[in-house]
Write a protein that holds these residues in place. Structure first.
Motif, mmCIF file in Angstrom:
data_model
loop_
_atom_site.group_PDB
_atom_site.id
_atom_site.type_symbol
_atom_site.label_atom_id
_atom_site.label_comp_id
_atom_site.label_asym_id
_atom_site.label_seq_id
_atom_site.Cartn_x
_atom_site.Cartn_y
_atom_site.Cartn_z
ATOM 1 N N ALA A 12 -24.940 -41.889 -28.347
ATOM 2 C CA ALA A 12 -26.019 -40.949 -28.642
ATOM 3 C C ALA A 12 -25.363 -39.594 -28.889
ATOM 4 O O ALA A 12 -24.540 -39.141 -28.090
ATOM 5 C CB ALA A 12 -27.007 -40.868 -27.486
ATOM 6 N N LEU B 284 -23.917 -37.391 -26.094
ATOM 7 C CA LEU B 284 -24.828 -37.406 -24.950
ATOM 8 C C LEU B 284 -24.420 -38.589 -24.072
ATOM 9 O O LEU B 284 -23.731 -39.504 -24.532
ATOM 10 C CB LEU B 284 -26.266 -37.569 -25.441
ATOM 11 C CG LEU B 284 -26.837 -36.384 -26.217
ATOM 12 C CD1 LEU B 284 -28.166 -36.757 -26.859
ATOM 13 C CD2 LEU B 284 -27.000 -35.181 -25.311
ATOM 14 N N LEU C 156 -28.425 -42.761 -22.314
ATOM 15 C CA LEU C 156 -29.581 -42.359 -23.124
ATOM 16 C C LEU C 156 -29.813 -43.303 -24.293
ATOM 17 O O LEU C 156 -30.848 -43.219 -24.951
ATOM 18 C CB LEU C 156 -29.423 -40.922 -23.610
ATOM 19 C CG LEU C 156 -29.475 -39.865 -22.507
ATOM 20 C CD1 LEU C 156 -29.263 -38.475 -23.079
ATOM 21 C CD2 LEU C 156 -30.792 -39.935 -21.735
ATOM 22 N N THR C 157 -28.882 -44.226 -24.554
ATOM 23 C CA THR C 157 -29.101 -45.196 -25.627
ATOM 24 C C THR C 157 -30.146 -46.234 -25.230
ATOM 25 O O THR C 157 -30.496 -47.091 -26.027
ATOM 26 C CB THR C 157 -27.790 -45.914 -26.027
ATOM 27 O OG1 THR C 157 -27.292 -46.628 -24.903
ATOM 28 C CG2 THR C 157 -26.761 -44.923 -26.549
ATOM 29 N N ASP D 165 -32.998 -45.004 -23.231
ATOM 30 C CA ASP D 165 -34.040 -44.202 -22.600
ATOM 31 C C ASP D 165 -34.574 -43.155 -23.580
ATOM 32 O O ASP D 165 -34.028 -42.060 -23.684
ATOM 33 C CB ASP D 165 -33.472 -43.531 -21.345
ATOM 34 C CG ASP D 165 -34.476 -42.643 -20.624
ATOM 35 O OD1 ASP D 165 -35.675 -42.652 -20.985
ATOM 36 O OD2 ASP D 165 -34.059 -41.928 -19.697
ATOM 37 N N HIS E 175 -37.369 -41.314 -23.588
ATOM 38 C CA HIS E 175 -37.881 -40.070 -23.008
ATOM 39 C C HIS E 175 -36.749 -39.187 -22.489
ATOM 40 O O HIS E 175 -36.790 -37.962 -22.635
ATOM 41 C CB HIS E 175 -38.929 -40.372 -21.942
ATOM 42 C CG HIS E 175 -40.151 -41.011 -22.533
ATOM 43 N ND1 HIS E 175 -41.021 -40.327 -23.356
ATOM 44 C CD2 HIS E 175 -40.613 -42.273 -22.475
ATOM 45 C CE1 HIS E 175 -41.978 -41.142 -23.766
ATOM 46 N NE2 HIS E 175 -41.750 -42.337 -23.247
ATOM 47 N N GLY E 176 -35.710 -39.805 -21.929
ATOM 48 C CA GLY E 176 -34.538 -39.053 -21.505
ATOM 49 C C GLY E 176 -33.831 -38.424 -22.695
ATOM 50 O O GLY E 176 -33.348 -37.287 -22.632
ATOM 51 N N LEU E 177 -33.782 -39.150 -23.799
ATOM 52 C CA LEU E 177 -33.162 -38.662 -25.023
ATOM 53 C C LEU E 177 -33.933 -37.454 -25.568
ATOM 54 O O LEU E 177 -33.331 -36.423 -25.900
ATOM 55 C CB LEU E 177 -33.141 -39.798 -26.043
ATOM 56 C CG LEU E 177 -32.345 -39.629 -27.302
ATOM 57 C CD1 LEU E 177 -30.891 -39.345 -27.004
ATOM 58 C CD2 LEU E 177 -32.462 -40.881 -28.153
ATOM 59 N N HIS F 163 -35.839 -35.467 -23.894
ATOM 60 C CA HIS F 163 -35.631 -34.379 -22.929
ATOM 61 C C HIS F 163 -34.276 -33.700 -23.179
ATOM 62 O O HIS F 163 -34.180 -32.468 -23.196
ATOM 63 C CB HIS F 163 -35.722 -34.916 -21.497
ATOM 64 C CG HIS F 163 -35.511 -33.865 -20.465
ATOM 65 N ND1 HIS F 163 -36.468 -32.920 -20.152
ATOM 66 C CD2 HIS F 163 -34.438 -33.596 -19.671
ATOM 67 C CE1 HIS F 163 -35.987 -32.114 -19.229
ATOM 68 N NE2 HIS F 163 -34.762 -32.512 -18.916
ATOM 69 N N ALA F 164 -33.229 -34.495 -23.365
ATOM 70 C CA ALA F 164 -31.895 -33.935 -23.612
ATOM 71 C C ALA F 164 -31.873 -33.118 -24.901
ATOM 72 O O ALA F 164 -31.248 -32.051 -24.954
ATOM 73 C CB ALA F 164 -30.859 -35.058 -23.668
ATOM 74 N N VAL G 26 -28.672 -42.136 -32.547
ATOM 75 C CA VAL G 26 -28.286 -43.150 -31.577
ATOM 76 C C VAL G 26 -27.947 -44.441 -32.310
ATOM 77 O O VAL G 26 -28.738 -44.926 -33.114
ATOM 78 C CB VAL G 26 -29.440 -43.428 -30.579
ATOM 79 C CG1 VAL G 26 -29.022 -44.467 -29.556
ATOM 80 C CG2 VAL G 26 -29.895 -42.144 -29.897
ATOM 81 N N LEU H 209 -34.603 -49.538 -25.878
ATOM 82 C CA LEU H 209 -34.822 -48.319 -26.659
ATOM 83 C C LEU H 209 -35.722 -48.589 -27.854
ATOM 84 O O LEU H 209 -36.639 -47.820 -28.130
ATOM 85 C CB LEU H 209 -33.487 -47.716 -27.127
ATOM 86 C CG LEU H 209 -33.628 -46.443 -27.962
ATOM 87 C CD1 LEU H 209 -34.272 -45.319 -27.161
ATOM 88 C CD2 LEU H 209 -32.273 -46.020 -28.517
#
Length: 162
Positions: A10, A25, A29-30, A32, A34-36, A38-39, A53, A85
């Protein structure tokens, strides 16, 4: 699903001082969405922040975050059968996961015009994502070149694979 030869990564791409920058990243995060998102929102940028990604040799996801707006593109909806994902992207887009017998070809989902204002139109993105000869990291590299951030993108990928 793990394949030692497959590359999951990512990358966040953003503009700083009128130049493109790219950074890896966390690989977690590959899987997730929502986490992606957010980041990507945490990254200060002059304009939109881009997330790219690649998941193995199966599919890629492109995101573009600008304030509260999030545009998402998934290269292959059939990836949702096997990858969290891809399932999360379809849920986010409110696209039902297709039954396996419904599809026998690669179909993208999401915003095909995600990069149109940067010079990559819908037709070109659709053609790139449907090219079965290219691996996801190769498609993302091609997208990076067309959008003008090939060097920062390649440096970030190289840092990930050592």
């Amino acid at each position: 699903m793990t394949d030692v030869d497959a590359l999951d990564f990512a990358i966040v791409v953003y503009r700083e001082d009128d130049r493109w920058e790219a950074e890896m990243l966390p690989v977690g995060l590959t899987a997730d969405l929502h986490g992606l998102i957010h980041a990507l929102r945490q990254q200060p940028s002059m304009g939109a922040t881009i997330g790219l990604v690649a998941v193995g040799d199966d599919f890629f996801v492109a995101l573009r975050v600008f304030g509260e707006r999030v545009d998402v593109f998934l290269s292959d909806i059939t990836a949702s059968w096997d990858w969290p994902l891809a399932q999360q992207v379809l849920e986010y887009l409110d696209v039902p996961v297709p039954e396996e017998e419904e599809l026998d070809m690669v179909l993208p989902a999401g915003d095909l015009s995600i990069f149109a204002d940067l010079g990559l139109d819908e037709m070109e993105l659709g053609a790139l994502s449907g090219d079965l000869e290219l691996l996801p990291d190769e498609v993302l590299s091609s997208i990076a070149a067309r959008l003008g951030f090939s060097q920062p993108f390649e440096r970030a990928v190289d840092s990930a694979i050592g």
